[in-house]
Scaffold this active site. Structure first.
Site, mmCIF file in Angstrom:
data_model
loop_
_atom_site.group_PDB
_atom_site.id
_atom_site.type_symbol
_atom_site.label_atom_id
_atom_site.label_comp_id
_atom_site.label_asym_id
_atom_site.label_seq_id
_atom_site.Cartn_x
_atom_site.Cartn_y
_atom_site.Cartn_z
ATOM 1 N N ARG A 101 39.920 35.478 -9.650
ATOM 2 C CA ARG A 101 39.639 34.027 -9.420
ATOM 3 C C ARG A 101 40.480 33.097 -9.269
ATOM 4 O O ARG A 101 41.702 33.343 -10.264
ATOM 5 C CB ARG A 101 39.015 33.489 -10.123
ATOM 6 C CG ARG A 101 38.752 31.978 -11.193
ATOM 7 C CD ARG A 101 37.672 31.815 -12.238
ATOM 8 N NE ARG A 101 36.510 32.142 -12.360
ATOM 9 C CZ ARG A 101 35.814 31.952 -13.061
ATOM 10 N NH1 ARG A 101 35.935 31.197 -14.362
ATOM 11 N NH2 ARG A 101 34.209 32.339 -12.763
ATOM 12 N N ASP A 223 25.126 22.075 -11.486
ATOM 13 C CA ASP A 223 25.988 22.739 -11.933
ATOM 14 C C ASP A 223 27.140 21.254 -13.046
ATOM 15 O O ASP A 223 26.202 20.278 -12.165
ATOM 16 C CB ASP A 223 26.962 23.691 -11.111
ATOM 17 C CG ASP A 223 28.138 23.989 -11.979
ATOM 18 O OD1 ASP A 223 28.187 23.995 -12.224
ATOM 19 O OD2 ASP A 223 29.079 24.614 -10.566
ATOM 20 N N CYS A 263 24.527 27.328 -13.609
ATOM 21 C CA CYS A 263 25.574 28.801 -14.048
ATOM 22 C C CYS A 263 26.260 29.020 -15.274
ATOM 23 O O CYS A 263 26.863 29.530 -15.313
ATOM 24 C CB CYS A 263 26.294 28.631 -12.752
ATOM 25 S SG CYS A 263 27.690 27.067 -12.618
ATOM 26 N N ARG A 291 24.485 38.497 -15.047
ATOM 27 C CA ARG A 291 26.151 38.520 -14.667
ATOM 28 C C ARG A 291 26.495 40.005 -14.489
ATOM 29 O O ARG A 291 26.977 40.334 -13.993
ATOM 30 C CB ARG A 291 27.407 37.575 -14.874
ATOM 31 C CG ARG A 291 26.867 36.138 -14.960
ATOM 32 C CD ARG A 291 27.320 35.110 -13.407
ATOM 33 N NE ARG A 291 28.354 35.682 -12.703
ATOM 34 C CZ ARG A 291 29.326 35.245 -12.891
ATOM 35 N NH1 ARG A 291 28.806 33.759 -13.809
ATOM 36 N NH2 ARG A 291 29.887 35.539 -12.640
HETATM 37 N N1 CP Z 1 29.377 30.643 -14.833
HETATM 38 C C1 CP Z 1 30.683 30.956 -14.411
HETATM 39 O O1 CP Z 1 31.573 31.849 -14.016
HETATM 40 O O2 CP Z 1 31.297 31.023 -16.258
HETATM 41 P P1 CP Z 1 32.734 31.358 -16.439
HETATM 42 O O3 CP Z 1 33.689 30.153 -15.812
HETATM 43 O O4 CP Z 1 32.292 30.898 -18.051
HETATM 44 O O5 CP Z 1 33.358 32.373 -16.164
HETATM 45 N N1 NVA Z 2 31.576 24.745 -10.079
HETATM 46 C C1 NVA Z 2 32.488 25.022 -11.589
HETATM 47 C C2 NVA Z 2 31.634 26.373 -11.510
HETATM 48 C C3 NVA Z 2 31.853 26.970 -12.577
HETATM 49 C C4 NVA Z 2 31.709 28.662 -12.993
HETATM 50 C C5 NVA Z 2 33.640 25.280 -11.014
HETATM 51 O O1 NVA Z 2 34.098 25.198 -9.974
HETATM 52 O O2 NVA Z 2 34.446 25.430 -12.286
#
Ligand code: CP
Ligand code: NVA
Length: 306
Positions: A101, A223, A263, A291
């Site tokens: 990430r 979201d 999400c 997930r």
């Molecule tokens: N939806 C999602 O990816 O949640 P997190 O940011 O908690 O991993």
């Molecule tokens: N759009 C949000 C999604 C989190 C899972 C972000 O990038 O923070």
């Protein structure tokens, strides 16, 4: 040849359908896959915070018989203590896959390029492909066949919206993004989605009016308005998005059978009200559960056969 899971755009309709199908099988019969990652190690690299993605990859790898190593910026300071290239060349010597990430999508793409082992995008500023796979498993569980059904994303044309639009196009589901002017999904993603939709018959639209968009919707999805990394834009974005809240009034304009999806994490009172997210139409906890199953299917597809 190794494959990465960086963007929904890189995978064909058939391959994505197979992954959703496999997710469903793994959910029904987890014991049949319990040795799939035996003796294998997967790194989980997180530049930003996570609840769902971190926990579900960790638990999923354990359930497949593998071992995970969780690394944050405090541990490795990716790109600062050591270049992305050098971190990648180390990790590929020990790991069978890397889940990452990052803020910049390019960092994730670069890791895929430098490493001989599969790289999975666990969310970047551009896409969240694992979320989209899990969400289409959830949508299928609730709606059955997705052809001719309508998926409406209300809010910011962000990373989650991008992956969902591409996924809808590939799965043959009609998709509408209802976003404020200036916050539409990137042209490139809309173009790629429309190209994919030509093969499946899906219709892809980007509009500004949320009320018109949700008419006849089967799915209403939202979201957060301020994604991780956009904190400086918070005030400006809250103003731009106030008419895009998913509340009871908006839900009433969709089909009575419509499901609400998010999400998570949710900012209750901003993009969604309590009476929607806590209603019987909401399937957000199913999304969170799925997930786990869908990411096991993604790892199985990328790693178990290698
Ligand atoms: N939806 C999602 O990816 O949640 P997190 O940011 O908690 O991993
Ligand atoms: N759009 C949000 C999604 C989190 C899972 C972000 O990038 O923070």
């Amino acid at each position: 040849m190794k494959r990465d899971f960086l963007s929904i755009a890189d995978w064909s309709s058939e391959e994505l359908s197979d992954i959703v199908e496999l997710s469903s099988k793994m959910k029904a019969h987890p014991e049949s896959y319990s040795g799939a990652l035996r003796g294998k190690s997967v790194a989980l690299i997180f530049e930003k915070q996570s609840l769902r993605t971190h926990v579900t990859f960790d638990v999923g790898i354990y359930q497949l018989g593998g071992h995970s190593v969780y690394l944050t910026q405090v541990d490795i300071n990716l790109g600062k203590r050591e270049s992305i290239h050098d971190v990648s060349k180390n990790l590929e010597r020990w790991m069978n896959a890397v889940v990452v990430r990052t803020y910049a999508h390019q960092s994730c793409v670069d890791m895929g390029k430098y490493m001989k082992v599969p790289v999975v995008n666990a969310l970047t500023d551009y896409e969240h492909p694992c979320q989209a796979v899990g969400d289409f498993l959830t949508a299928k569980e609730h709606l059955g066949d997705l052809k001719n059904k309508k998926f409406v994303f209300v809010g910011d044309g962000n990373n989650v919206c991008n992956s969902l639009m591409l996924m809808a196009a590939k799965m043959g589901m009609n998709f509408v993004a209802a976003t404020p002017v200036g916050y539409a999904p990137p042209e490139e993603v809309v173009k790629l989605s429309r190209e994919a939709a030509q093969k499946t018959g899906a219709k892809i639209e980007v509009v500004n009016d949320p009320k018109a968009a949700v008419r006849d919707a089967d799915v209403i999805y939202t979201d957060v308005w301020v994604s991780m990394g956009q904190e400086a834009e918070k005030e400006q974005k809250l103003k731009a998005f106030h008419a895009y809240q998913v509340n009871k009034e908006l839900m009433k304009l969709a089909k009575a059978s419509a499901i609400f999806m998010h999400c998570l994490p949710a900012h209750r009172g901003e993009e969604v009200t309590d009476d929607v997210i806590d209603s019987s139409q909401s399937v957000v906890w199913d999304e969170a559960e799925n997930r786990l199953h869908s990411q096991k299917a993604i790892l199985y597809t990328l790693v178990a056969g290698m």
